[in-house]
Design a protein around this motif. Structure first.
Motif, PDB file in Angstrom:
ATOM      1  N   ARG A   1      94.139 -51.433 -33.056  1.00  0.00           N
ATOM      2  CA  ARG A   1      94.783 -52.495 -32.397  1.00  0.00           C
ATOM      3  C   ARG A   1      96.223 -52.888 -32.615  1.00  0.00           C
ATOM      4  O   ARG A   1      97.034 -52.931 -31.787  1.00  0.00           O
ATOM      5  N   GLN A   2      96.206 -52.928 -33.899  1.00  0.00           N
ATOM      6  CA  GLN A   2      97.715 -52.988 -34.363  1.00  0.00           C
ATOM      7  C   GLN A   2      98.584 -51.998 -34.281  1.00  0.00           C
ATOM      8  O   GLN A   2      99.760 -52.221 -33.687  1.00  0.00           O
ATOM      9  N   LEU A   3      98.167 -50.664 -34.232  1.00  0.00           N
ATOM     10  CA  LEU A   3      99.031 -49.509 -33.713  1.00  0.00           C
ATOM     11  C   LEU A   3      99.114 -49.484 -32.580  1.00  0.00           C
ATOM     12  O   LEU A   3     100.408 -49.163 -31.880  1.00  0.00           O
ATOM     13  N   ALA A   4      98.176 -49.650 -31.737  1.00  0.00           N
ATOM     14  CA  ALA A   4      98.370 -49.949 -30.099  1.00  0.00           C
ATOM     15  C   ALA A   4      99.595 -50.805 -29.635  1.00  0.00           C
ATOM     16  O   ALA A   4     100.392 -50.638 -28.875  1.00  0.00           O
ATOM     17  N   ALA A   5      99.788 -51.751 -30.391  1.00  0.00           N
ATOM     18  CA  ALA A   5     100.912 -52.766 -30.149  1.00  0.00           C
ATOM     19  C   ALA A   5     102.291 -52.596 -30.604  1.00  0.00           C
ATOM     20  O   ALA A   5     103.055 -52.949 -30.413  1.00  0.00           O
ATOM     21  N   LEU A   6     102.432 -51.297 -31.232  1.00  0.00           N
ATOM     22  CA  LEU A   6     103.496 -50.764 -32.157  1.00  0.00           C
ATOM     23  C   LEU A   6     103.971 -49.558 -31.533  1.00  0.00           C
ATOM     24  O   LEU A   6     105.119 -48.925 -31.861  1.00  0.00           O
ATOM     25  N   HIS A   7     103.512 -49.024 -30.248  1.00  0.00           N
ATOM     26  CA  HIS A   7     103.868 -47.812 -29.649  1.00  0.00           C
ATOM     27  C   HIS A   7     105.199 -48.076 -28.570  1.00  0.00           C
ATOM     28  O   HIS A   7     105.472 -49.107 -28.401  1.00  0.00           O
ATOM     29  N   LEU A   8     105.786 -47.086 -28.531  1.00  0.00           N
ATOM     30  CA  LEU A   8     106.973 -47.094 -27.534  1.00  0.00           C
ATOM     31  C   LEU A   8     106.264 -46.868 -26.294  1.00  0.00           C
ATOM     32  O   LEU A   8     104.902 -46.528 -26.317  1.00  0.00           O
ATOM     33  N   PRO A   9     106.615 -47.218 -24.950  1.00  0.00           N
ATOM     34  CA  PRO A   9     105.956 -46.889 -23.951  1.00  0.00           C
ATOM     35  C   PRO A   9     105.500 -45.556 -23.778  1.00  0.00           C
ATOM     36  O   PRO A   9     106.271 -44.709 -23.971  1.00  0.00           O
ATOM     37  N   ALA A  10     104.395 -45.528 -23.169  1.00  0.00           N
ATOM     38  CA  ALA A  10     103.543 -44.046 -23.313  1.00  0.00           C
ATOM     39  C   ALA A  10     104.342 -43.011 -22.390  1.00  0.00           C
ATOM     40  O   ALA A  10     104.369 -41.688 -22.681  1.00  0.00           O
ATOM     41  N   ARG A  11     105.235 -43.513 -21.248  1.00  0.00           N
ATOM     42  CA  ARG A  11     106.164 -42.370 -20.654  1.00  0.00           C
ATOM     43  C   ARG A  11     107.433 -42.000 -21.103  1.00  0.00           C
ATOM     44  O   ARG A  11     108.189 -41.797 -20.426  1.00  0.00           O
TER      45      ARG A  11
ATOM     46  N   GLY B   1      96.990 -32.727 -23.199  1.00  0.00           N
ATOM     47  CA  GLY B   1      96.631 -34.041 -22.939  1.00  0.00           C
ATOM     48  C   GLY B   1      97.562 -35.058 -22.557  1.00  0.00           C
ATOM     49  O   GLY B   1      97.394 -36.003 -21.914  1.00  0.00           O
ATOM     50  N   PHE B   2      98.475 -35.017 -23.545  1.00  0.00           N
ATOM     51  CA  PHE B   2      99.434 -36.126 -23.305  1.00  0.00           C
ATOM     52  C   PHE B   2     100.260 -35.897 -22.364  1.00  0.00           C
ATOM     53  O   PHE B   2     100.779 -36.966 -21.409  1.00  0.00           O
ATOM     54  N   LYS B   3     100.727 -34.867 -21.879  1.00  0.00           N
ATOM     55  CA  LYS B   3     101.292 -34.514 -20.427  1.00  0.00           C
ATOM     56  C   LYS B   3     100.768 -34.879 -19.478  1.00  0.00           C
ATOM     57  O   LYS B   3     101.208 -35.529 -18.493  1.00  0.00           O
ATOM     58  N   GLU B   4      99.172 -34.649 -19.497  1.00  0.00           N
ATOM     59  CA  GLU B   4      98.470 -35.003 -18.295  1.00  0.00           C
ATOM     60  C   GLU B   4      98.174 -36.518 -18.103  1.00  0.00           C
ATOM     61  O   GLU B   4      98.265 -37.037 -17.000  1.00  0.00           O
ATOM     62  N   ASN B   5      97.956 -37.176 -19.162  1.00  0.00           N
ATOM     63  CA  ASN B   5      97.674 -38.608 -19.398  1.00  0.00           C
ATOM     64  C   ASN B   5      98.209 -39.310 -20.529  1.00  0.00           C
ATOM     65  O   ASN B   5      97.275 -39.504 -21.712  1.00  0.00           O
ATOM     66  N   PRO B   6      99.151 -39.754 -20.624  1.00  0.00           N
ATOM     67  CA  PRO B   6      99.895 -40.178 -21.860  1.00  0.00           C
ATOM     68  C   PRO B   6      99.193 -41.344 -22.471  1.00  0.00           C
ATOM     69  O   PRO B   6      99.063 -41.716 -23.605  1.00  0.00           O
ATOM     70  N   GLU B   7      98.897 -42.416 -21.625  1.00  0.00           N
ATOM     71  CA  GLU B   7      98.322 -43.573 -21.980  1.00  0.00           C
ATOM     72  C   GLU B   7      97.055 -43.405 -22.614  1.00  0.00           C
ATOM     73  O   GLU B   7      96.649 -43.629 -23.733  1.00  0.00           O
ATOM     74  N   ALA B   8      96.068 -42.467 -21.954  1.00  0.00           N
ATOM     75  CA  ALA B   8      94.897 -42.249 -22.503  1.00  0.00           C
ATOM     76  C   ALA B   8      95.023 -41.404 -23.954  1.00  0.00           C
ATOM     77  O   ALA B   8      94.330 -41.483 -24.998  1.00  0.00           O
ATOM     78  N   THR B   9      95.926 -40.674 -24.038  1.00  0.00           N
ATOM     79  CA  THR B   9      96.165 -39.768 -25.149  1.00  0.00           C
ATOM     80  C   THR B   9      96.596 -40.561 -26.285  1.00  0.00           C
ATOM     81  O   THR B   9      96.091 -40.482 -27.598  1.00  0.00           O
TER      82      THR B   9
END
Length: 244
Positions: free
Chosen positions: A142-152, A114-122
């Motif tokens: 929401r806090q976690l989403a702000a602390l991610h590296l770019p999805a790709r 799923g991550f390979k197909e759609n990293p943002e949604a995954t």
């Protein structure tokens, strides 16, 4: 001598995800945050971290960060690493025939595809899984989403490769320094039926008076964010006890 504590985050997150815990510990010890490597070459990660993290420091890692910390601790030995503390970190991220206390392999493989197909949604789904079990799940997500590296970011696939291949049981058996393993009963990546069994299985890898584990019964995988004060007290107690 002032103890130095180095903190490592989990897969896909920036080092800042560990700040709540780091700030609670900084009142008592010298601390440092260490981002996971950003290279796409998974085979280089341990060498990079070992070179970057100061010697003679306690290693504290969350999830994948805990697995990497265990490997580095075994490399360094007690002489250059006084202790290892893992947070919601399983020696095997998915179940093996001789380690059933983990996420089932098919679920993990579907997540990787799923991550390979759609990293943002995954990644969005991943945040929800990490925050599961928290009293304020939506806010933590929401806090976690702000602390991610770019999805790709290429390092995310490298991190998944490590989660696929790493088995830190030999490292945990080898490392003779203090060990403390904190688990969460409502961790979405640890089936509920295995929560307490995982705790005792971890301790059984190297039976010793300086190895302990704890099952936090009111939280999930986001333990460093949602229970930072409690974790800080446990870590301080662990470091103090290592000198007793």
């Amino acid at each position: 001598m002032t103890e130095h504590l180095a903190l490592l985050p989990g897969w896909s997150y920036r080092a800042e995800v560990m700040q709540p815990l780091e700030q609670a510990l900084a009142e008592h010890y010298a601390t440092s945050l260490h981002a996971l490597p950003t290279t796409a070459r998974a085979g280089d990660w341990l060498d990079e971290l070992d070179a970057r993290i100061p010697q003679n420091t306690w290693l504290i890692g969350w999830s994948l960060g805990g697995m990497l910390a265990a490997e580095i601790a075994a490399r360094r030995g007690k002489k250059h690493c006084p202790g290892l503390i893992t947070l919601c970190s399983n020696p095997c991220f998915y179940a093996r025939a001789d380690w059933p206390y983990a996420l089932d392999e098919a679920t993990f493989r579907r997540f990787c595809e799923g991550f390979k197909e759609n990293p943002e949604a995954t990644l969005s789904r991943f945040d929800l899984l990490v925050s599961q079990g928290s009293a304020n799940q939506r806010e933590i997500a929401r806090q976690l989403a702000a602390l991610h590296l770019p999805a790709r970011h290429p390092s995310l696939l490298a991190g998944l490769e490590l989660l696929t291949t790493l088995d830190t049981r030999p490292a945990l058996r080898q490392f003779s320094g203090a060990q403390r393993h904190a688990l969460a009963e409502q961790d979405a990546f640890l089936p509920a039926t295995f929560a307490s069994k995982t705790r005792f299985a971890l301790e059984g890898l190297r039976p010793s008076k300086n190895i302990s584990s704890y099952l936090y019964d009111r939280n999930g995988h986001a333990l460093p964010l949602t229970a930072s004060a409690w974790l800080a007290r446990e870590i301080i107690s662990t470091v103090h006890s290592s000198h007793a």
